[in-house]
Enzyme design. Structure first.
Site, PDB file in Angstrom:
ATOM      1  N   GLU A  64      -9.348 -10.359  -7.482  1.00  0.00           N
ATOM      2  CA  GLU A  64      -8.368  -9.276  -7.354  1.00  0.00           C
ATOM      3  C   GLU A  64      -7.281  -9.377  -8.419  1.00  0.00           C
ATOM      4  O   GLU A  64      -6.858  -8.364  -8.975  1.00  0.00           O
ATOM      5  CB  GLU A  64      -7.782  -9.271  -5.935  1.00  0.00           C
ATOM      6  CG  GLU A  64      -8.839  -8.852  -4.907  1.00  0.00           C
ATOM      7  CD  GLU A  64      -8.404  -9.019  -3.452  1.00  0.00           C
ATOM      8  OE1 GLU A  64      -9.222  -8.696  -2.569  1.00  0.00           O
ATOM      9  OE2 GLU A  64      -7.270  -9.470  -3.189  1.00  0.00           O
ATOM     10  N   HIS A 112      -1.611  -5.494   1.584  1.00  0.00           N
ATOM     11  CA  HIS A 112      -2.876  -6.201   1.410  1.00  0.00           C
ATOM     12  C   HIS A 112      -2.605  -7.571   0.833  1.00  0.00           C
ATOM     13  O   HIS A 112      -1.729  -7.732  -0.014  1.00  0.00           O
ATOM     14  CB  HIS A 112      -3.795  -5.429   0.443  1.00  0.00           C
ATOM     15  CG  HIS A 112      -4.942  -6.262  -0.052  1.00  0.00           C
ATOM     16  ND1 HIS A 112      -6.086  -6.441   0.679  1.00  0.00           N
ATOM     17  CD2 HIS A 112      -5.074  -7.021  -1.176  1.00  0.00           C
ATOM     18  CE1 HIS A 112      -6.900  -7.261   0.009  1.00  0.00           C
ATOM     19  NE2 HIS A 112      -6.305  -7.622  -1.117  1.00  0.00           N
ATOM     20  N   LYS A 166       0.837  -1.196   0.000  1.00  0.00           N
ATOM     21  CA  LYS A 166       0.000   0.000   0.000  1.00  0.00           C
ATOM     22  C   LYS A 166       0.881   1.260   0.000  1.00  0.00           C
ATOM     23  O   LYS A 166       2.102   1.184   0.231  1.00  0.00           O
ATOM     24  CB  LYS A 166      -0.916  -0.036   1.231  1.00  0.00           C
ATOM     25  CG  LYS A 166      -1.901  -1.225   1.236  1.00  0.00           C
ATOM     26  CD  LYS A 166      -2.801  -1.146   2.456  1.00  0.00           C
ATOM     27  CE  LYS A 166      -3.730  -2.342   2.556  1.00  0.00           C
ATOM     28  NZ  LYS A 166      -4.606  -2.252   3.751  1.00  0.00           N
ATOM     29  N   TYR A 215     -12.020  -2.619  -3.119  1.00  0.00           N
ATOM     30  CA  TYR A 215     -12.586  -2.812  -1.778  1.00  0.00           C
ATOM     31  C   TYR A 215     -14.111  -2.907  -1.801  1.00  0.00           C
ATOM     32  O   TYR A 215     -14.753  -2.629  -0.796  1.00  0.00           O
ATOM     33  CB  TYR A 215     -12.148  -1.664  -0.863  1.00  0.00           C
ATOM     34  CG  TYR A 215     -10.739  -1.830  -0.308  1.00  0.00           C
ATOM     35  CD1 TYR A 215     -10.368  -2.981   0.393  1.00  0.00           C
ATOM     36  CD2 TYR A 215      -9.780  -0.829  -0.461  1.00  0.00           C
ATOM     37  CE1 TYR A 215      -9.084  -3.124   0.915  1.00  0.00           C
ATOM     38  CE2 TYR A 215      -8.486  -0.972   0.056  1.00  0.00           C
ATOM     39  CZ  TYR A 215      -8.155  -2.124   0.749  1.00  0.00           C
ATOM     40  OH  TYR A 215      -6.893  -2.274   1.282  1.00  0.00           O
ATOM     41  N   ASN A 226      -1.483  -0.258   7.436  1.00  0.00           N
ATOM     42  CA  ASN A 226      -0.959  -1.599   7.690  1.00  0.00           C
ATOM     43  C   ASN A 226      -0.108  -2.165   6.550  1.00  0.00           C
ATOM     44  O   ASN A 226       0.081  -3.367   6.433  1.00  0.00           O
ATOM     45  CB  ASN A 226      -2.089  -2.557   8.086  1.00  0.00           C
ATOM     46  CG  ASN A 226      -3.161  -2.670   7.021  1.00  0.00           C
ATOM     47  OD1 ASN A 226      -2.999  -2.165   5.912  1.00  0.00           O
ATOM     48  ND2 ASN A 226      -4.246  -3.342   7.355  1.00  0.00           N
TER      49      ASN A 226
HETATM   50  P1  RTP Z   1      -6.592  -6.603   3.853  1.00  0.00           P
HETATM   51  O1  RTP Z   1      -7.892  -7.007   3.207  1.00  0.00           O
HETATM   52  O2  RTP Z   1      -6.124  -5.223   3.439  1.00  0.00           O
HETATM   53  O3  RTP Z   1      -5.502  -7.623   3.747  1.00  0.00           O
HETATM   54  O4  RTP Z   1      -6.869  -6.462   5.384  1.00  0.00           O
HETATM   55  P2  RTP Z   1      -7.716  -7.350   6.375  1.00  0.00           P
HETATM   56  O5  RTP Z   1      -8.332  -8.515   5.679  1.00  0.00           O
HETATM   57  O6  RTP Z   1      -6.811  -7.572   7.529  1.00  0.00           O
HETATM   58  O7  RTP Z   1      -8.843  -6.334   6.791  1.00  0.00           O
HETATM   59  P3  RTP Z   1     -10.309  -6.004   6.228  1.00  0.00           P
HETATM   60  O8  RTP Z   1     -11.256  -6.147   7.351  1.00  0.00           O
HETATM   61  O9  RTP Z   1     -10.599  -6.718   4.944  1.00  0.00           O
HETATM   62  O10 RTP Z   1     -10.134  -4.473   5.948  1.00  0.00           O
HETATM   63  C1  RTP Z   1      -9.470  -4.034   4.816  1.00  0.00           C
HETATM   64  C2  RTP Z   1      -8.591  -2.881   5.169  1.00  0.00           C
HETATM   65  O11 RTP Z   1      -9.379  -1.828   5.716  1.00  0.00           O
HETATM   66  C3  RTP Z   1      -8.610  -1.094   6.617  1.00  0.00           C
HETATM   67  N1  RTP Z   1      -9.362  -0.905   7.828  1.00  0.00           N
HETATM   68  N2  RTP Z   1      -9.467   0.262   8.395  1.00  0.00           N
HETATM   69  N3  RTP Z   1     -11.382   0.829  11.401  1.00  0.00           N
HETATM   70  C4  RTP Z   1     -10.594   1.142  10.380  1.00  0.00           C
HETATM   71  O12 RTP Z   1     -10.197   2.262  10.187  1.00  0.00           O
HETATM   72  C5  RTP Z   1     -10.232   0.079   9.469  1.00  0.00           C
HETATM   73  N4  RTP Z   1     -10.597  -1.184   9.556  1.00  0.00           N
HETATM   74  C6  RTP Z   1     -10.029  -1.807   8.505  1.00  0.00           C
HETATM   75  C7  RTP Z   1      -7.313  -1.818   6.851  1.00  0.00           C
HETATM   76  O13 RTP Z   1      -6.304  -1.150   6.149  1.00  0.00           O
HETATM   77  C8  RTP Z   1      -7.555  -3.178   6.243  1.00  0.00           C
HETATM   78  O14 RTP Z   1      -6.370  -3.669   5.682  1.00  0.00           O
END
Ligand code: RTP
Length: 154
Positions: free
Chosen positions: A132, A121, A16, A56, A118
């Site tokens: 994707e 992705h 990212k 997303y 973070n």
């Molecule tokens: P990713 O898809 O990016 O690998 O991350 P993930 O599965 O760990 O998390 P997901 O729940 O799918 O969320 C995608 C991305 O959204 C951002 N996020 N921000 N509360 C917040 O501000 C928040 N919650 C999630 C994170 O960057 C996450 O990677």
């Protein structure tokens, strides 16, 4: 030999904008490469906001959706496809989860502090990996090749 004959699994991994700006491209590639996974596609691009929304789309209803799309489209992203047995699930393991909950040794555990920054992705399952990869790459942008080192991995 049987493993090599089977169609290898692929996943979509993106560094990212925070990871790119912080100079973590090689650090992240190193971790996937030394594990034994194979890089079959890579490019650097600044996704438009609309493109980020497509990426997303599953999170459309979440309160952080707009902020997340603005962030992803705020600068260069390194988009990659990695191949190997179990790469979707194990890739998620290399990545970790919430930076505050991830163990040291994972990318987010070692290199990130907060959820919204973070660094990386990774596709969360076979269906999202397929979607994707086809969103970010044309088929001709992906290579298929035999890596001679694989005989020491498989
Ligand atoms: P990713 O898809 O990016 O690998 O991350 P993930 O599965 O760990 O998390 P997901 O729940 O799918 O969320 C995608 C991305 O959204 C951002 N996020 N921000 N509360 C917040 O501000 C928040 N919650 C999630 C994170 O960057 C996450 O990677």
């Amino acid at each position: 030999q049987e493993v090599l004959a089977a169609e290898m699994e692929r996943t979509f991994i993106a560094i990212k904008p925070d990871g790119v700006q912080r100079g973590l491209i090689s650090e992240i590639i190193t971790r996937f490469e030394r594990k034994g996974f194979k890089l079959v596609g890579i490019k650097i691009m600044v996704p438009s906001n609309g493109f980020a929304q497509k990426h997303y789309h599953g999170l459309k209803e979440r309160p952080f959706f707009n902020g997340l799309c603005n962030f992803l489209s705020s600068g260069p992203v390194v988009a990659m496809v990695w191949e190997g047995e179990g790469v979707i699930r194990y890739g998620r393991k290399l990545i970790g989860t919430d930076p505050q909950k991830s163990e040291p040794g994972t990318i987010r555990g070692d290199l990130a502090v907060v959820l919204g920054r973070n660094v990386i992705h990774g596709s969360d399952g076979p269906e999202t990996a397929k979607d994707e990869i086809s969103l970010w790459f044309k088929p001709e942008e992906l290579v298929s090749y035999t890596n001679n080192a694989e005989k020491w991995i498989y």
